[in-house]
Scaffold this active site. Structure first.
Site, PDB file in Angstrom:
ATOM      1  N   CYS A   2       0.792  -0.904   0.052  1.00 12.57           N
ATOM      2  CA  CYS A   2      -0.045  -0.005  -0.468  1.00 12.57           C
ATOM      3  C   CYS A   2       0.479   0.871   0.179  1.00 12.57           C
ATOM      4  O   CYS A   2       2.063   1.006   0.515  1.00 12.57           O
ATOM      5  CB  CYS A   2      -0.546   0.128   1.420  1.00 12.57           C
ATOM      6  SG  CYS A   2      -1.995  -0.849   1.492  1.00 12.57           S
ATOM      7  N   ARG A  27       4.855  -0.043  -5.893  1.00  5.05           N
ATOM      8  CA  ARG A  27       5.023  -0.615  -4.946  1.00  5.05           C
ATOM      9  C   ARG A  27       4.295  -1.905  -5.251  1.00  5.05           C
ATOM     10  O   ARG A  27       4.169  -2.446  -4.248  1.00  5.05           O
ATOM     11  CB  ARG A  27       4.752   0.383  -3.755  1.00  5.05           C
ATOM     12  CG  ARG A  27       5.637   1.185  -3.016  1.00  5.05           C
ATOM     13  CD  ARG A  27       4.500   2.192  -2.162  1.00  5.05           C
ATOM     14  NE  ARG A  27       4.541   2.523  -1.019  1.00  5.05           N
ATOM     15  CZ  ARG A  27       5.266   1.461  -0.351  1.00  5.05           C
ATOM     16  NH1 ARG A  27       6.220   2.740  -0.268  1.00  5.05           N
ATOM     17  NH2 ARG A  27       4.991   1.357   0.732  1.00  5.05           N
ATOM     18  N   TRP A  74      -3.421  -2.826  -1.373  1.00  5.99           N
ATOM     19  CA  TRP A  74      -2.386  -4.434  -1.971  1.00  5.99           C
ATOM     20  C   TRP A  74      -2.991  -4.783  -0.772  1.00  5.99           C
ATOM     21  O   TRP A  74      -2.499  -4.621   0.455  1.00  5.99           O
ATOM     22  CB  TRP A  74      -0.807  -3.975  -1.507  1.00  5.99           C
ATOM     23  CG  TRP A  74      -0.308  -5.079  -1.774  1.00  5.99           C
ATOM     24  CD1 TRP A  74       0.028  -5.752  -3.909  1.00  5.99           C
ATOM     25  CD2 TRP A  74       0.041  -6.690  -1.388  1.00  5.99           C
ATOM     26  NE1 TRP A  74       0.636  -6.918  -2.959  1.00  5.99           N
ATOM     27  CE2 TRP A  74       0.787  -7.044  -2.080  1.00  5.99           C
ATOM     28  CE3 TRP A  74      -0.018  -6.933  -0.067  1.00  5.99           C
ATOM     29  CZ2 TRP A  74       1.307  -8.708  -1.825  1.00  5.99           C
ATOM     30  CZ3 TRP A  74       0.839  -8.514   0.128  1.00  5.99           C
ATOM     31  CH2 TRP A  74       1.441  -8.792  -0.862  1.00  5.99           C
ATOM     32  N   GLY A  99      -0.429  -1.015   6.052  1.00  2.00           N
ATOM     33  CA  GLY A  99       0.202  -2.377   7.607  1.00  2.00           C
ATOM     34  C   GLY A  99      -1.121  -2.929   8.082  1.00  2.00           C
ATOM     35  O   GLY A  99      -1.849  -3.153   6.721  1.00  2.00           O
ATOM     36  N   GLU A 478      17.188 -17.041  -7.790  1.00  2.00           N
ATOM     37  CA  GLU A 478      16.856 -15.792  -8.258  1.00  2.00           C
ATOM     38  C   GLU A 478      16.688 -16.220  -9.377  1.00  2.00           C
ATOM     39  O   GLU A 478      15.068 -15.186 -10.118  1.00  2.00           O
ATOM     40  CB  GLU A 478      18.424 -15.134  -7.792  1.00  2.00           C
ATOM     41  CG  GLU A 478      17.791 -13.727  -8.407  1.00  2.00           C
ATOM     42  CD  GLU A 478      16.863 -13.094  -7.795  1.00  2.00           C
ATOM     43  OE1 GLU A 478      16.515 -13.828  -6.572  1.00  2.00           O
ATOM     44  OE2 GLU A 478      16.584 -11.824  -8.045  1.00  2.00           O
ATOM     45  N   LYS A 482      12.694 -14.601 -10.494  1.00  2.00           N
ATOM     46  CA  LYS A 482      12.235 -13.483 -11.344  1.00  2.00           C
ATOM     47  C   LYS A 482      11.194 -14.255 -12.291  1.00  2.00           C
ATOM     48  O   LYS A 482      10.842 -13.155 -12.213  1.00  2.00           O
ATOM     49  CB  LYS A 482      13.818 -13.104 -12.373  1.00  2.00           C
ATOM     50  CG  LYS A 482      14.297 -12.681 -11.420  1.00  2.00           C
ATOM     51  CD  LYS A 482      13.963 -11.278 -11.006  1.00  2.00           C
ATOM     52  CE  LYS A 482      13.399 -10.722  -9.950  1.00  2.00           C
ATOM     53  NZ  LYS A 482      14.285 -10.625  -8.120  1.00  2.00           N
ATOM     54  N   GLU A 485       7.597 -14.459 -10.767  1.00  2.00           N
ATOM     55  CA  GLU A 485       6.775 -13.253 -10.186  1.00  2.00           C
ATOM     56  C   GLU A 485       6.968 -12.544 -11.454  1.00  2.00           C
ATOM     57  O   GLU A 485       5.685 -11.735 -11.123  1.00  2.00           O
ATOM     58  CB  GLU A 485       7.596 -12.529  -9.441  1.00  2.00           C
ATOM     59  CG  GLU A 485       9.070 -11.968  -9.616  1.00  2.00           C
ATOM     60  CD  GLU A 485      10.138 -11.486  -8.407  1.00  2.00           C
ATOM     61  OE1 GLU A 485       9.072 -10.930  -7.464  1.00  2.00           O
ATOM     62  OE2 GLU A 485      10.804 -10.810  -8.715  1.00  2.00           O
ATOM     63  N   HIS A 501      16.921 -37.080  -6.255  1.00  2.00           N
ATOM     64  CA  HIS A 501      16.065 -37.288  -4.351  1.00  2.00           C
ATOM     65  C   HIS A 501      14.538 -36.721  -5.043  1.00  2.00           C
ATOM     66  O   HIS A 501      14.544 -36.682  -3.765  1.00  2.00           O
ATOM     67  CB  HIS A 501      17.260 -36.279  -3.622  1.00  2.00           C
ATOM     68  CG  HIS A 501      18.501 -36.927  -3.567  1.00  2.00           C
ATOM     69  ND1 HIS A 501      18.671 -38.223  -2.939  1.00  2.00           N
ATOM     70  CD2 HIS A 501      19.398 -36.178  -4.363  1.00  2.00           C
ATOM     71  CE1 HIS A 501      19.937 -38.381  -3.275  1.00  2.00           C
ATOM     72  NE2 HIS A 501      20.175 -37.427  -3.640  1.00  2.00           N
ATOM     73  N   LYS A 600       6.651  -3.763  -3.571  1.00  2.00           N
ATOM     74  CA  LYS A 600       8.255  -2.983  -4.089  1.00  2.00           C
ATOM     75  C   LYS A 600       8.353  -3.231  -1.831  1.00  2.00           C
ATOM     76  O   LYS A 600       9.958  -3.909  -1.628  1.00  2.00           O
ATOM     77  CB  LYS A 600       8.458  -2.347  -4.077  1.00  2.00           C
ATOM     78  CG  LYS A 600       9.369  -1.517  -4.563  1.00  2.00           C
ATOM     79  CD  LYS A 600      10.125  -2.044  -5.699  1.00  2.00           C
ATOM     80  CE  LYS A 600      11.452  -2.333  -5.336  1.00  2.00           C
ATOM     81  NZ  LYS A 600      12.421  -3.390  -6.269  1.00  2.00           N
TER      82      LYS A 600
HETATM   83  C1  F6R Z   1      12.154 -10.440  -6.100  1.00  2.00           C
HETATM   84  C2  F6R Z   1      11.551  -9.605  -5.018  1.00  2.00           C
HETATM   85  C3  F6R Z   1      11.749  -9.850  -3.438  1.00  2.00           C
HETATM   86  C4  F6R Z   1      12.256  -8.643  -1.779  1.00  2.00           C
HETATM   87  C5  F6R Z   1      11.888  -8.755  -1.130  1.00  2.00           C
HETATM   88  C6  F6R Z   1      12.778  -8.417   0.152  1.00  2.00           C
HETATM   89  O1  F6R Z   1      12.522  -9.287  -6.781  1.00  2.00           O
HETATM   90  O2  F6R Z   1      11.386  -7.804  -5.144  1.00  2.00           O
HETATM   91  O3  F6R Z   1      11.831 -10.815  -3.347  1.00  2.00           O
HETATM   92  O4  F6R Z   1      13.750  -9.444  -2.464  1.00  2.00           O
HETATM   93  O5  F6R Z   1      10.546  -8.999  -0.804  1.00  2.00           O
HETATM   94  O6  F6R Z   1      12.532  -6.820  -0.429  1.00  2.00           O
HETATM   95  P1  F6R Z   1      13.499  -6.097   1.072  1.00  2.00           P
HETATM   96  O7  F6R Z   1      14.763  -6.695  -0.007  1.00  2.00           O
HETATM   97  O8  F6R Z   1      13.118  -4.300   0.436  1.00  2.00           O
HETATM   98  O9  F6R Z   1      13.538  -6.400   2.091  1.00  2.00           O
END
Ligand code: F6R
Length: 605
Positions: A2, A27, A74, A99, A478, A482, A485, A501, A600
Site C-alpha cells: 500500500c 509498490r 495491496w 500495514g 533467483e 524472477k 514473479e 532425490h 516493492k
Molecule cells: C523479488 C523481490 C522480493 C524482495 C523481498 C525483499 O524481485 O523484489 O523478493 O527481494 O520482498 O525486499 P527487500 O530487499 O526490500 O527487503
C-alpha cells in the site's frame, strides 16, 4: 505494498494526489482512492484496479478541496474491490492506512456490540470508527492518540477531519511515513519518492511518532504526545530525477544500468590506487567474529545464500543464513561474538526489520546492507553498508540484487584480508578482478537478443526448472523467482545434485530446464546432472562461461557469459536470467514493472 499520500495546500489538491499515487504504483497495488474536504464534507472517490481509473472518475466528477489524502491498496483483509479500497470514511473522519491491525477482529466485535456498523471487510475501518467515537469527547490529535493506544500491529496512517478542515494527521508504528515541506503546501507520503515531484525537503517519522500538518506548518509528537523536532533531509538532484528515459520499462532500464551502479558501488568501497577496501569501523573486531548470520527475504535472501559460498571459500568464519520470517520466530542462541547482517533493498521489509529488532533486544551487533539509507533497517542497525544502486522502481529487484552481491563480496574480501585468511597476492588479484566486473556485466547485457530467442522456448511451457551447483545454486533460485514473479509461470530452482532425490519426477517431454554451468569445480558434475534431465525429455537451456564448446545436439539453446574468475561467476550468470524473465513476461503480455501480487516494499508480516 500500500501507498499513502496526503497534501495540505492553499489550492485544490486532487490532481497532485493522483500524480503522487502514480509514483506509488511501483509498490504494487490492486485498488486506489482519495478523499478531499469540500464545503465541510468528506468527498471520497475509489476504484478497483489502476490509478488511471480513479483519474477517469475524477475527470467526470472533479473533487475540489485544498486538503486531501490518497491511497493505493495491496489487499490483506478483504478482497480487492471498491468497498475495501481506501480511504475509509465516516461522516467525521477519513483514513488511509498501510500495514495490518492485528487485533481488528476483537475491536470490530466490541464496536458492533455497541451498535456500530461496518461497510468493508478491512482492518482499517476499525481505525475510522474508533477515531469517530473518540472525537465525540476529544480534539483530533487526542482522538488519534487514544485510538492508537488500542491498536496492535503495524501501521502508517493519514487522517483528515470534517470539522477541522485545515489539518492532516499522520502517524507511524512499524510502517514508514515521510513528511515533505514546501512553501505553501506540506505533505505526508509512504516514501520520499511519492513526494519528489513536489519537494526535496523531507523528514521521516520515527516509530510511535505522530505529525499534524497544515498548509504552512508541521508539528511532530512522540508516542507520549510530547512535541519533538525533526531533522530535514534535502534530497539531491539525482535522488529526485527518476524516469524511464529511452527504456520501455523501469525494469529494463535498471538491468541496463547495472554496469554503472556496480561501478559506483565498487568505487565507493575500493581504493583503486592503494588496491585496498575502505571498510572500517567494524562493530566487532574482525578477528573476534565467531560467526556471521545473514538474514533477508526473497531476492535479498538469495544474495545471502550466494554470500555464504564466498565467506566459506575465502574466510575461516562460520556462516549461517536465514529467511527473516523464520529467523524472527526461531528459538535462537544469540552470541555477542556473532555479527548479524540484514540485507534489504528497501530497508523497510517488515520481517527483516523485526528480525533486526530481535537482535537489538538481545544486545548483539547488527549490520545492514541496504539501498535506502534513510530506511528503518538502516537507521536501526549498528553499522550500515549501502549498495549505492540508486532508486529501484521496477518491483522485481534487479540492480539491487547485484548491488547486494557486490557489497557482500567486498565485505567478505575485507574480512578475509584483515583476518589473514587470504594472503595479500590473492586479495589484490580479487580486487583487480572485481574492477573488471562492470565491463563484464556490460558484455552479459549485450547478449540480450539471444536471450530474447531463448524466451520463446517458455511460451507454451507449463513450468520450468533452474539448476545449478555451488554458488550457481542461489542464482538458480533467483532465476526461478524472477521468472515466476514476472511471468506467472511455475518455476523451481534446485541444486542440480538434488534432482535425483525426487524432483526428477517433474521432468517431462519439453519442460524447459535452465542449466547454470560455469567452468568451476562442479562443471563435470553439473553436466552429469544435465544428462539425467535429457534422458527424461527435458528441454535444455544451457548457460556457461566455459570458453570451449560444450554444446551438443541435446542442448536446445546455449548462452555464454564472460569469465572473470569462479568467485564472480554467480554475478555474471544473473544477467541472462534477469533478461530472460523480462522477455518471457513481455511475450506473455504481463505488466513487467507492476507484476501481480508483488510489492516493492513489503511492510506487512
Ligand atoms: C523479488 C523481490 C522480493 C524482495 C523481498 C525483499 O524481485 O523484489 O523478493 O527481494 O520482498 O525486499 P527487500 O530487499 O526490500 O527487503
Amino acid at each position: 505494498m500500500c501507498g499513502i499520500i496526503g497534501i495540505a495546500s492553499n489550492k485544490p489538491v486532487s490532481i497532485n494526489i493522483i500524480n503522487s499515487l502514480k509514483k506509488l504504483e511501483y509498490r504494487g497495488y490492486d485498488s486506489a482512492g482519495l478523499a478531499t474536504l469540500t464545503d465541510d464534507s468528506i468527498n471520497e472517490k475509489k476504484c478497483s484496479g489502476r490509478v488511471e481509473e480513479l483519474e477517469k472518475i475524477l475527470f467526470k466528477a472533479p473533487s475540489n478541496g485544498n486538503i486531501g489524502i490518497g491511497h493505493v491498496r495491496w489487499a490483506t483483509h478483504g478482497v480487492p474491490n471498491i468497498i475495501n479500497a481506501h480511504p475509509h470514511s465516516s461522516e467525521q473522519v477519513s483514513v488511509v492506512h498501510n500495514g495490518i491491525i492485528e487485533n481488528s477482529d476483537e475491536i470490530k466485535r466490541e464496536l458492533v456490540s455497541k451498535g456500530l456498523k461496518f461497510k468493508s471487510q478491512t482492518d482499517t475501518e476499525v481505525i475510522t470508527l474508533l477515531i469517530t467515537e473518540a472525537l465525540k469527547e476529544n480534539e483530533p490529535l487526542k482522538s488519534v492518540y487514544k485510538t492508537l493506544k488500542k491498536l496492535k500491529g503495524s501501521f502508517a496512517l493519514g487522517i483528515i477531519f470534517k470539522n477541522f478542515s485545515n489539518i492532516i494527521i499522520g502517524a507511524r508504528r512499524g510502517s514508514p511515513l515521510a513528511v515533505g515541506y514546501s512553501k505553501e503546501e506540506n505533505y505526508i507520503g509512504s516514501d520520499s519518492y511519492a513526494l519528489k515531484s513536489m519537494t526535496n525537503k523531507i523528514s521521516y517519522l520515527d516509530d510511535g511518532e505522530l505529525c499534524v500538518l497544515t498548509k504552512d506548518q508541521i508539528n511532530f509528537y512522540d508516542e507520549n504526545l510530547k512535541k519533538v523536532n525533526k531533522k530535514i533531509h534535502t534530497m539531491s538532484e539525482s535522488e529526485t530525477a527518476i524516469d524511464k528515459g529511452e527504456y520501455k520499462h523501469f525494469m529494463l532500464k535498471e538491468i541496463y544500468e547495472q554496469p554503472i551502479t556496480i561501478k559506483n558501488c565498487i568505487s565507493e568501497y575500493v581504493d583503486s590506487l592503494k588496491k585496498n577496501i575502505n571498510i572500517i569501523n567494524f562493530p566487532i573486531e574482525p578477528n573476534n567474529i565467531n560467526k556471521i548470520v545473514l538474514v533477508g527475504c526473497g531476492t535479498a535472501y538469495n544474495s545471502c545464500l550466494t554470500a555464504k559460498y564466498w565467506f566459506e571459500e575465502l574466510t575461516t568464519i562460520d556462516v549461517e543464513i536465514d529467511i527473516a520470517s523464520e529467523f524472527r520466530y526461531r528459538k535462537l542462541k544469540f552470541n555477542s561474538k556473532n555479527l548479524y547482517i540484514f540485507v534489504s533493498q528497501s530497508g523497510e521489509t517488515a520481517d527483516t526489520a523485526a528480525a533486526l529488532d530481535l537482535c537489538k533486544k538481545n544486545n548483539v551487533k547488527t549490520c545492514s546492507i541496504v539501498n535506502v539509507i534513510e530506511s528503518t533497517i538502516a537507521r536501526n542497525s549498528d553499522w550500515v553498508l549501502p549498495i549505492h544502486a540508486g532508486t529501484e522502481i521496477g518491483v522485481a529487484s534487479t540492480k539491487a540484487f547485484l548491488g547486494q552481491l557486490t557489497v557482500l563480496y567486498i565485505l567478505c574480501l575485507k574480512l578475509a584480508i584483515v583476518r589473514k585468511d587470504i594472503d595479500e597476492r590473492t586479495y589484490v588479484k580479487n580486487i583487480n578482478n572485481l574492477k573488471k566486473l562492470p565491463e563484464a556485466i556490460k558484455e552479459c547485457i549485450n547478449i540480450e537478443s539471444n536471450v530474447q530467442l531463448m524466451a520463446k522456448e517458455f511460451l507454451s511451457a507449463k513450468g520450468s526448472m533452474f539448476l545449478g551447483r555451488g554458488s550457481s545454486f542461489p542464482i538458480a533460485l533467483e532465476g526461478a523467482l524472477k521468472l515466476k514473479e514476472l511471468s506467472y509461470l511455475h518455476a523451481e530452482g534446485y541444486p542440480a545434485g538434488e534432482m535425483k532425490h525426487g524432483p526428477l519426477a517433474l521432468i517431462e517431454e519439453g519442460l524447459p530446464v535452465i542449466i547454470l554451468a560455469p567452468k568451476d569445480k562442479y562443471f563435470e558434475k553439473t553436466l552429469s546432472n544435465m544428462q539425467e534431465v535429457i534422458a527424461r525429455g527435458g528441454k535444455i537451456l544451457f548457460i556457461t562461461d566455459n570458453k570451449k564448446d560444450s554444446l551438443n545436439e541435446n542442448i536446445r539453446f546455449g548462452l555464454r557469459v564472460p569469465h572473470l574468475d569462479n568467485l564472480l561467476s554467480p554475478i555474471l550468470l544473473t544477467l541472462p536470467l534477469q533478461l530472460l524473465a523480462y522477455h518471457v513476461a513481455l511475450l506473455k503480455n504481463c505488466d513487467v514493472d507492476k507484476p501481480r501480487n508483488l510489492a516493492k516494499s513489503v511492510t506487512v508480516e
